[in-house]
Design a protein around this motif. Sequence first.
Motif, PDB file in Angstrom:
ATOM      1  N   ASP A 542       0.904  -1.265  -0.151  1.00 34.75           N
ATOM      2  CA  ASP A 542       0.088   0.084   0.078  1.00 34.75           C
ATOM      3  C   ASP A 542       0.805   1.176  -0.061  1.00 34.75           C
ATOM      4  O   ASP A 542       0.439   2.331  -0.598  1.00 34.75           O
ATOM      5  CB  ASP A 542      -0.863  -0.014   0.995  1.00 34.75           C
ATOM      6  CG  ASP A 542      -2.134  -1.134   1.157  1.00 34.75           C
ATOM      7  OD1 ASP A 542      -1.960  -1.666   0.021  1.00 34.75           O
ATOM      8  OD2 ASP A 542      -2.431  -1.291   2.300  1.00 34.75           O
ATOM      9  N   VAL A 651      -5.278   0.309  -4.090  1.00 36.31           N
ATOM     10  CA  VAL A 651      -6.210   1.245  -4.901  1.00 36.31           C
ATOM     11  C   VAL A 651      -7.485   1.401  -3.754  1.00 36.31           C
ATOM     12  O   VAL A 651      -7.924   2.546  -3.665  1.00 36.31           O
ATOM     13  CB  VAL A 651      -7.135   0.310  -5.970  1.00 36.31           C
ATOM     14  CG1 VAL A 651      -8.152   1.088  -6.359  1.00 36.31           C
ATOM     15  CG2 VAL A 651      -6.085   0.096  -7.183  1.00 36.31           C
ATOM     16  N   ASP A 652      -7.885   0.585  -2.829  1.00 38.14           N
ATOM     17  CA  ASP A 652      -8.869   0.834  -1.782  1.00 38.14           C
ATOM     18  C   ASP A 652      -8.210   1.923  -0.673  1.00 38.14           C
ATOM     19  O   ASP A 652      -9.302   2.400  -0.427  1.00 38.14           O
ATOM     20  CB  ASP A 652      -9.155  -0.564  -1.190  1.00 38.14           C
ATOM     21  CG  ASP A 652     -10.053  -1.392  -2.414  1.00 38.14           C
ATOM     22  OD1 ASP A 652     -10.482  -0.843  -3.312  1.00 38.14           O
ATOM     23  OD2 ASP A 652     -10.078  -2.582  -2.006  1.00 38.14           O
ATOM     24  N   GLY A 653      -6.852   1.884  -0.542  1.00 39.08           N
ATOM     25  CA  GLY A 653      -6.596   2.626   0.581  1.00 39.08           C
ATOM     26  C   GLY A 653      -5.214   2.951   0.705  1.00 39.08           C
ATOM     27  O   GLY A 653      -4.637   3.760   1.581  1.00 39.08           O
ATOM     28  N   SER A 657      -5.185   5.176  -4.720  1.00 39.21           N
ATOM     29  CA  SER A 657      -6.750   5.576  -4.205  1.00 39.21           C
ATOM     30  C   SER A 657      -7.321   6.422  -5.424  1.00 39.21           C
ATOM     31  O   SER A 657      -8.700   6.232  -5.421  1.00 39.21           O
ATOM     32  CB  SER A 657      -6.712   6.076  -2.895  1.00 39.21           C
ATOM     33  OG  SER A 657      -6.002   7.194  -2.622  1.00 39.21           O
ATOM     34  N   GLN A 660      -9.802   4.775  -7.549  1.00 34.06           N
ATOM     35  CA  GLN A 660     -11.190   4.612  -7.317  1.00 34.06           C
ATOM     36  C   GLN A 660     -12.281   5.061  -8.182  1.00 34.06           C
ATOM     37  O   GLN A 660     -13.461   4.729  -8.174  1.00 34.06           O
ATOM     38  CB  GLN A 660     -11.533   4.608  -5.794  1.00 34.06           C
ATOM     39  CG  GLN A 660     -10.551   3.867  -4.760  1.00 34.06           C
ATOM     40  CD  GLN A 660     -10.860   4.495  -3.473  1.00 34.06           C
ATOM     41  OE1 GLN A 660     -11.764   5.220  -3.056  1.00 34.06           O
ATOM     42  NE2 GLN A 660     -10.041   3.973  -2.519  1.00 34.06           N
ATOM     43  N   GLY A 719       0.357   8.232  -7.821  1.00 33.93           N
ATOM     44  CA  GLY A 719      -1.012   8.268  -7.503  1.00 33.93           C
ATOM     45  C   GLY A 719      -1.541   9.522  -7.669  1.00 33.93           C
ATOM     46  O   GLY A 719      -2.846   9.632  -7.402  1.00 33.93           O
ATOM     47  N   PRO A 876      -6.857   1.249   5.582  1.00 31.40           N
ATOM     48  CA  PRO A 876      -5.619   1.425   5.310  1.00 31.40           C
ATOM     49  C   PRO A 876      -5.037   2.052   6.674  1.00 31.40           C
ATOM     50  O   PRO A 876      -5.401   2.652   7.234  1.00 31.40           O
ATOM     51  CB  PRO A 876      -5.816   2.745   4.248  1.00 31.40           C
ATOM     52  CG  PRO A 876      -7.178   3.244   4.403  1.00 31.40           C
ATOM     53  CD  PRO A 876      -8.013   2.063   4.940  1.00 31.40           C
TER      54      PRO A 876
END
Length: 885
Positions: A542, A651-653, A657, A660, A719, A876
């Motif tokens: 992450d 991607v989720d946290g 991100s 999304q 990101g 996250p």
Amino acid sequence: MSDEPQQQGWTPQDATAADPSDKDENESKAPETDTGPESGTETEADTEPDPDEEPAADNDPASGTDAGEDPDDGGPATERGSDGGEAPDAAAPFGNTAKTKRSRRPRRKRTGWRRAVPTWRITLGTLLVASLLTIGGLVTGYLLVDIPPANAAATAQTNVYLYADGTHIARDGDINRENVSLDRIPLTVQHAVLAAEDRDFYSAPAIDPLAMIRAAWNTVTGKGKQSGSTITQQYVKNYYLGQEQTVTRKVKEFFIAIKLGRNQSKSQILEGYLNTSYFGRNAYGIQAAAHAYYGKDVQDLDVAEGAYLAGLLNAPNAYDVATHPEKQQAAMARWNYVLGGMVKEKWLGAAAREALTFPTPRQVKPSSGLSGQGGYIVQAVEDQLAAHGILDEKTLATGGYRITTTLQRPKQDALTAAVNDRVMSRLDSEREADRDVRVGGASIEPDTGKVVAMYGGIDYTKQYVNNATRRDYQVGSTFKPFVLASAVENHSLTQEGRPIAPNAIYVGDSKRPVQGWNGPRYAPENEDHVSYGPIPVREAADNSVNAVFAQMAVDVGPARVMSTAIALGLPSTTPDLSPSPSIALGPATASVLDMAGAYASLANHGKHIAYTLIEKITKNGVEVALPEQRTVQAVGREAADTTTYVLRGVVDGGTGSAAQSAGRPAAGKTGTAEEDRAAWFAGYTPELSTVIAVMGQNPQTGAQTSLYGALGMSRINGGGPPAEIWGQYTAAALEGSLVRDFELQLAPGADDPPPDPRDPNDPGGSRDPEDIYRQNPDEQAGEGRDSGPYGAGGGRPGTTPSTVAPGGAPGAAPGQPPGTGASARPGAVGPTAPPLPTAPAAPSTPATPFTSAAPTTPAASSTPTTPFTSAAPSTPAVRPAGSAQ
């Protein structure tokens, strides 16, 4: 008894029979003759005449001499035997027969393998017949084959490129040719062409049979397709015939070249060759090439420029360094070869040769028909046609091909719009950094390998290098998923002997030296120098923690990581792809299209299908054969799906991100090249694998530049704009289609909670805050405890490292396999444990045990079913500021 009777019909044989004394005398001499196998009895075989023997002259009744007399002295005709005695009378039939039998030996019959060997008479006759047939064939061919008029292909037709639905993309433009006389072409340029193509042109005949045989042999024996053609033959092919590789064309070329060599001078042939040859960039002839590459007339070319253009004749696309920067080395080698040939032939002095420098050609100025994305698409298609041996450059240049691509117009438009909205519309001509911004993108269907969208740059007529296919920017941390996939695929272990899994614990401190590596000390920095302390692999992904994945690469084995990346889709020839701990941080310079193909293999549950841009090719209504698409299981499904499971958290946290915004279940990874020269986002849904890269390049010099300050931002990372482009494009590309979730089959233990870092049974190891490698990492030697090339374990269960490694790294107890004994708990995970604390940034040497602060919520620990519908992602972790990657 009276004297010899003189009656008519009397013969010496009658006298012999009548005179007993003569009979006795003959009988006494009988042993000297071969009268038969028995006691001198005449056999039937002895009396048979030999058909190969001429009749004896002394038996001729017409002769005027008696058979029993010597014609010289009238005495009896006798001979000496081998023992000095008198031989039998020459007239005696028995004596003649015996003498003839002794002088002739019977011919031995051929037996065994000798019967299969032709005699010299047969061999000589065969050669004579073959020679006569060859000569007759050559004469017949010479008489029947005439020099034809120039063919229509000499003016090359236009090729048409279409979207998958048949709508128009681009047309490769009109022929660019301007004929010039030989006296306008500098002698140095002429010599450069001869040095490159045919150094014996002026002294050799129009054809070179030995060279043709040698080239055919090299092709048959696997040394690659080679040409044995002289310049005359190449001119015949270009001007009178065509580029098709057929026996009929080669035969015609042979005879036309012979006739042309008799009918035209060498200068005329060389002039025609230089005006019809293809030099790339849609330039036919030396004059068009001079303008295309150097913007000048041919008479103004210098030696170095002429040598570069001469080198292009062999394979224009392979040596054009302006459109393919990664081919600089090959182009220079070809240039040096041409100049070396000029020196060898004494057309150029050695001193003058040493003074020359490589003449970099100018940027491409294509025709307006290739504006926008059309030119990039045409270039990418041509590259793939040549790379797969479907159509070579010269054949394609003859034109007339109708090429249907796999690109889908709605998706192509969506990708272009996303780039314009998120980057191009934000550029400001007043900001110097914005002038260097470049964008590349590619999108592939994982289950078919079809490229459905590609973005090469702002406009092919303005930025000629295709940013989707170039291989000269580091991929950065987008390479890290390949390390994790390789770890799961190879059942690799950590330094403590535990299986590498999403919740395996690593030390994420910046500049922590990698363990288990027997090479030079390697201690990578994390983004913004942040140290994370003990951290699970999922959270390390992450936050894109360099220290964790560099250590993991050593635990797996850099060579195995490299093999996994290649199996997933990266070319084995990718620059800077090498087996070292740094491989995890992405120094390799794969293209955007390469990375999209590799991520598509992860999305396709580990199955790799080589990407393609070409759906169909026809010419004059006839379809051209295309290679079959093959599916290969690059890694096991559990390895691919476990990697997807981890990338969903990014991607989720995590750092990705912004993706999304696609509104779809997605997995992905951010990446940043060294010195922020490129920012990447590589991600996928079950339907599409898409990679976006923002690059910095000076438009004048072509040098790579940092992106600091571009788009009004202090820095650009994966990101940011890349993930934003990805999200907008994916949402538009999949609009109206059914939302699909990932169906994952995870490796055992992949979804287990992380272990307790305060386990009293594990006082040491990478989870111990007292680890000496966390106290002062800059002063440590960084020597690992395993001198093998793959680090501890390296996917080899059953190895037994020592309890305490050099430098204090603990391992399994002596005599026990990794993961057993007092110093290591079985497996990578244990019972449900308290939440893992968030590591402090850049910790100083701790004096007290590591205590929990601001814990994160662990991932769901339920065992996944098969197929696994993606589990709820973990909350996250709290990331230190500036850690985006």
